[in-house]
Design a protein around this motif. Structure first.
Motif, PDB file in Angstrom:
ATOM      1  N   GLY A 226       0.802  -1.220   0.000  1.00 27.28           N
ATOM      2  CA  GLY A 226       0.000   0.000   0.000  1.00 27.28           C
ATOM      3  C   GLY A 226       0.830   1.263   0.000  1.00 27.28           C
ATOM      4  O   GLY A 226       0.512   2.227  -0.699  1.00 27.28           O
ATOM      5  N   VAL A 227       1.915   1.285   0.769  1.00 27.49           N
ATOM      6  CA  VAL A 227       2.756   2.481   0.846  1.00 27.49           C
ATOM      7  C   VAL A 227       3.420   2.776  -0.485  1.00 27.49           C
ATOM      8  O   VAL A 227       3.509   3.937  -0.914  1.00 27.49           O
ATOM      9  CB  VAL A 227       3.807   2.310   1.966  1.00 27.49           C
TER      10      VAL A 227
ATOM     11  N   ARG B  72       2.262   2.016  -3.283  1.00 27.92           N
ATOM     12  CA  ARG B  72       1.193   2.190  -4.275  1.00 27.92           C
ATOM     13  C   ARG B  72       1.303   1.185  -5.411  1.00 27.92           C
ATOM     14  O   ARG B  72       1.252   1.531  -6.596  1.00 27.92           O
ATOM     15  CB  ARG B  72       1.203   3.629  -4.813  1.00 27.92           C
ATOM     16  N   TRP B  73       1.437  -0.062  -5.041  1.00 28.46           N
ATOM     17  CA  TRP B  73       1.486  -1.138  -6.026  1.00 28.46           C
ATOM     18  C   TRP B  73       0.113  -1.742  -6.287  1.00 28.46           C
ATOM     19  O   TRP B  73       0.001  -2.750  -6.971  1.00 28.46           O
ATOM     20  CB  TRP B  73       2.447  -2.230  -5.547  1.00 28.46           C
ATOM     21  N   GLY B  74      -0.920  -1.134  -5.694  1.00 26.92           N
ATOM     22  CA  GLY B  74      -2.258  -1.679  -5.867  1.00 26.92           C
ATOM     23  C   GLY B  74      -2.692  -1.724  -7.318  1.00 26.92           C
ATOM     24  O   GLY B  74      -3.432  -2.623  -7.730  1.00 26.92           O
ATOM     25  N   THR B  75      -2.221  -0.752  -8.118  1.00 24.96           N
ATOM     26  CA  THR B  75      -2.591  -0.731  -9.536  1.00 24.96           C
ATOM     27  C   THR B  75      -2.136  -1.993 -10.247  1.00 24.96           C
ATOM     28  O   THR B  75      -2.830  -2.512 -11.129  1.00 24.96           O
ATOM     29  CB  THR B  75      -1.968   0.498 -10.222  1.00 24.96           C
TER      30      THR B  75
ATOM     31  N   ARG C 134      -4.521  -5.084  -9.800  1.00 23.29           N
ATOM     32  CA  ARG C 134      -5.912  -4.920 -10.188  1.00 23.29           C
ATOM     33  C   ARG C 134      -6.367  -5.927 -11.238  1.00 23.29           C
ATOM     34  O   ARG C 134      -7.537  -5.912 -11.623  1.00 23.29           O
ATOM     35  CB  ARG C 134      -6.146  -3.519 -10.731  1.00 23.29           C
TER      36      ARG C 134
ATOM     37  N   ASN D 120     -10.269   2.264  -3.139  1.00 26.70           N
ATOM     38  CA  ASN D 120      -8.845   2.572  -3.258  1.00 26.70           C
ATOM     39  C   ASN D 120      -8.069   1.379  -2.700  1.00 26.70           C
ATOM     40  O   ASN D 120      -7.989   1.194  -1.488  1.00 26.70           O
ATOM     41  CB  ASN D 120      -8.516   3.848  -2.486  1.00 26.70           C
TER      42      ASN D 120
ATOM     43  N   ASP E  91      -4.880   0.655  -2.678  1.00 24.24           N
ATOM     44  CA  ASP E  91      -3.699   1.006  -1.878  1.00 24.24           C
ATOM     45  C   ASP E  91      -4.104   1.391  -0.453  1.00 24.24           C
ATOM     46  O   ASP E  91      -3.417   1.044   0.515  1.00 24.24           O
ATOM     47  CB  ASP E  91      -2.939   2.160  -2.536  1.00 24.24           C
ATOM     48  N   ARG E  92      -5.198   2.092  -0.339  1.00 25.68           N
ATOM     49  CA  ARG E  92      -5.685   2.472   0.995  1.00 25.68           C
ATOM     50  C   ARG E  92      -6.091   1.239   1.794  1.00 25.68           C
ATOM     51  O   ARG E  92      -5.822   1.153   2.997  1.00 25.68           O
ATOM     52  CB  ARG E  92      -6.866   3.433   0.849  1.00 25.68           C
TER      53      ARG E  92
ATOM     54  N   ARG F  18      -2.938  -0.470   3.044  1.00 23.72           N
ATOM     55  CA  ARG F  18      -2.331   0.222   4.183  1.00 23.72           C
ATOM     56  C   ARG F  18      -3.141  -0.008   5.456  1.00 23.72           C
ATOM     57  O   ARG F  18      -2.573  -0.259   6.526  1.00 23.72           O
ATOM     58  CB  ARG F  18      -2.214   1.716   3.886  1.00 23.72           C
TER      59      ARG F  18
END
Length: 757
Positions: free
Chosen positions: A155-156, A158-161, A164, A323, A325-326, A329
């Motif tokens: 999450g920090v 921002r690898w969530g993309t 997906r 979100n 990434d959120r 986290r």
């Protein structure tokens, strides 16, 4: 006492507004809304917590079976505390409120597997079952910390993309499998019998049938409430009514005792878990912890995959967007915080979260209420689920399972997306048979294969045209332009798009070879391939380009590579495609196409330097036979440039039109910051500046000579004099300008048609 008049009330309201006070009615409405939402959130949180507790109790029994049964109260307490502390944080920080938190089924299954591996080994080493329980709980704590660290890092950064890639049929299969397992779990909860094709264990009795029938009746009531009532309090009211009726009926017929099985077994006295005390009381050392790190990472990866799928599932069911990434986290911090207070792994629960919303949860505080209920049960040993008849809980579980099953499979069915429906059912079966993580991973792999096959069929050639339809941004003489238009089949242009890989590279070669074979031998001289929209190529693509390279060599065709990125150019150079003199590479398509045009013109000797006599002959052809070119030359001013020289600048008044007798000119437009971009090249026997001249506007570009050049300029004043003295000559020149504009518009239309096609 008399009521205040309307005027008095208005005056009072004005005084309140003057002093910054809100109207009393608005304040009362606000307090009423707050109280109503708090009541709805509390009721919804209690309902969702009942399902969570039942799930936690089930996992506790699985984690410590048989001789390790003393660990069940410890595991249940740790899961309740973890879900309470982590649940409060996640409920407050989630991007998809309202959410409930409990033991994640895939992660819980991984912890059960860890217990099954470690506990027997500890007992075999001479430790007591009590010590084995403590060591297993420490292992659970370490796995929770590793999972939290992984989720938080994802999450920090921002690898969530990048996570997906979960297609709908995978989400649908996950939801359908969840629904199916909920239904099976409800049957097991109501009857104590595991549904199977070959039943083993307790036999089916009429009491089991009655319990299952009561659970089905509760499910029907909840389903009817959902369909016929829009009130948020309808479901809590129905559950309360069924609870009261169930308690009264069971007491009336004498079946309220625990021995009759109409209530879940009592939780009893739970045992608080203190990891710090366990560290000093056991023989778990750092070398052992490091040796178990692969298992901890496996649990963390399971938690990661499960969270991605659950977030996607909630987004699909609620038709919203979260979100990721959120969520990473929030879950990471939650799983890092709960171990010091004695909790173990926690994550959002899809079923209870949807139940929370349907039971009237108005805000994210309903998730907080659910988490607090779990904490109260753990600390006070309050037997919440033991107060509710099993058929009601089972009916609630049936309702959740039905909701998931329908939401997952109804959408592709209604859209007649039969392929997605079939794939969702297959993923569901894999999840049921081999577990959620295997099912999701199998679905993602299947989606990749499906994408590769579909993309390969689509191909990487997005457009194909010849020089007949698409010309370079070079204004040439009429003779050269006519020849290029007639011989345009000699230049074949291909626009590529997308990553070229093993599935699409062979199609590229087959398409170009097929286009060449359709034409008479020797027709095609140049193949122009534009890589502007190609992010990369793999080894298979290089092999296919090698085939194309050799094919063009055999047929005497030059390959022209345009708009190569640094990475793609390096791949072609390593493949030996740019080392000989036949095949070329250019920075953009226009330059490469212009080079091909120059080669064709040079072969016909149409690129020879023009003199004034040749220019006058060309100009006579443009004016027609009704006037003499010598008469026009009297109105023109001759200009010569010795080298590179600016003819006029962008933004200047367009008060002249120029005719190029010899030399080459370049047209640039400003990009901002003082930089210029070349957009056209102009050769001999062409007109220049006619657009701004006709429109009486300013210059749209900067024009400069590339070397020695000769131009003949007609000013606006000379054109006005020509109109007075020789209207026939002015009319012929006007026709020349209009024809030039029409020809350029036609060329632009052909180019646009080629790009669209």
């Amino acid at each position: 006492m008399n009521e205040p008049t309307e005027a008095a009330r208005d005056s009072e309201a004005e005084r309140d507004a003057l002093h910054g006070a809100k109207p009393r009615s608005a304040f009362r409405d606000r307090m009423w809304n707050i109280g109503r939402d708090a009541f709805k959130d509390s009721i919804a949180g209690i309902i969702a917590s009942i399902v969570l507790i039942a799930n936690i109790v089930s996992f506790g029994a699985l984690m410590f079976p048989g001789a390790l049964g003393d660990g069940i109260p410890v595991a249940i307490w740790a899961m309740l505390i973890g879900s309470c502390v982590g649940g409060v944080w996640i409920a407050l920080r989630t991007s998809l409120p309202p959410l409930t938190v409990g033991i994640d089924s895939p992660t819980g299954a991984a912890l059960v597997l860890l217990s099954a591996i470690i506990a027997p080994a500890v007992v075999a080493a001479g430790e007591t079952p009590a010590a084995a329980v403590q060591i297993v709980m420490l292992v659970f704590t370490a796995a929770t910390l590793v999972s939290g660290a992984l989720l938080y890092c994802v999450g920090v950064f921002r690898w969530g993309t990048y996570c997906r890639f979960v297609p709908y049929f995978v989400v649908g299969g996950f939801l359908a499998a969840t629904g199916w397992l909920l239904v099976v779990g409800g049957i097991r909860m109501a009857t104590g019998i595991e549904p199977a094709l070959e039943p083993a264990g307790p036999a089916w009795t009429w009491i089991s049938t009655m319990k299952l029938g009561a659970a089905v009746a509760a499910f029907v009531v909840l389903l009817a409430v959902r369909r016929f009532s829009k009130s948020a309090l309808a479901m809590p009211a129905a559950l309360l009514a069924m609870w009261l009726i169930g308690v009264v009926v069971l007491r009336g017929v004498g079946l309220s005792g625990e021995q009759h099985g109409w209530y879940l077994p009592s939780l009893g006295a739970l045992t608080a878990w203190n990891p710090f005390a366990a560290v000093h009381a056991t023989h778990l050392t750092w070398p052992i912890v490091i040796a178990l790190m692969p298992q901890f990472l496996a649990v963390a990866i399971v938690a990661l995959v499960s969270l991605i799928t659950k977030v996607a599932s909630i987004e699909v069911v609620r038709q919203t967007s979260g979100n990721l990434d959120r969520e990473f986290r929030a879950h990471g911090i939650a799983n890092l915080v709960v171990p010091p207070v004695g909790g173990i792994a926690c994550a959002l629960q899809t079923g209870p979260s949807m139940l929370l919303e349907q039971a009237g949860g108005a805000t994210r505080m309903s998730g907080v209420a659910s988490a607090l209920v779990l904490g109260i049960v753990a600390i006070s040993h309050f037997d919440l689920v033991g107060l509710i008849p099993v058929p009601i809980i089972a009916g609630l579980v049936f309702y959740l399972g039905y909701t998931f099953f329908v939401d997952a499979l109804a959408r592709p069915y209604m859209q007649r997306a039969w392929e997605d429906l079939l794939l969702a059912i297959l993923i569901m079966l894999v999840c049921i048979r081999y577990g959620f993580v295997i099912g999701v991973l199998a679905g993602v792999v299947g989606a990749c294969v499906r994408f590769a096959l579909t993309y390969a069929r689509l191909g990487v050639i997005r457009r194909h045209a010849t020089r007949v339809l698409f010309a370079s941004n070079v204004d040439r003489s009429e003779e050269a332009s006519s020849y290029l238009h007639e011989s345009g089949e000699a230049i074949q242009l291909y626009w590529l798009s997308g990553y070229i890989f093993f599935g699409s590279s062979e199609g590229l070669f087959d398409r170009i070879r097929g286009d060449i074979d359709l034409r008479p031998p020797g027709t095609v001289a140049y193949i122009v391939v534009d890589f502007a929209m190609v992010p990369g190529i793999d080894a298979s693509a290089v092999m296919s380009l090698a085939k194309l390279h050799h094919f063009c060599d055999r047929h005497g065709i030059a390959l022209v590579y345009c708009s190569l990125s640094r990475r793609n150019r390096a791949a072609l150079e390593q493949g030996g495609f740019l080392g000989d003199g036949r095949h070329r590479a250019f920075s953009d398509l226009d330059i490469g196409l212009a080079w091909c045009e120059d080669q064709l013109i040079a072969k016909q000797h149409l690129d020879r330097e023009a003199d004034v006599s040749a220019f006058e002959w060309w100009l006579q052809q443009q004016l027609g036979k009704s006037v003499k070119v010598a008469d026009l030359m009297a109105y023109l001013e001759r200009k010569r440039t010795a080298g590179s020289e600016t003819i006029y600048r962008e933004g200047e008044l367009a008060d002249t039109v120029d005719l190029v007798a010899s030399g080459n000119l370049s047209v640039h437009v400003s990009k901002g910051g003082g930089d210029l971009l070349r957009v056209r090249r102009i050769t001999t026997h062409t007109m220049l500046g006619e657009m701004g001249f006709v429109r009486r506007s300013v210059r749209a570009a900067t024009v400069s000579s590339d070397g020695p050049a000769t131009l003949f300029t007609l000013t606006r004043a000379e054109l006005a004099r020509m109109r007075r003295e020789r209207p026939d000559l002015a009319n012929a020149f006007d026709n020349f300008i209009m024809r030039t504009l029409a020809d350029r518009m036609e060329a632009a239309n052909r180019a646009a048609a080629a790009l669209v096609g």
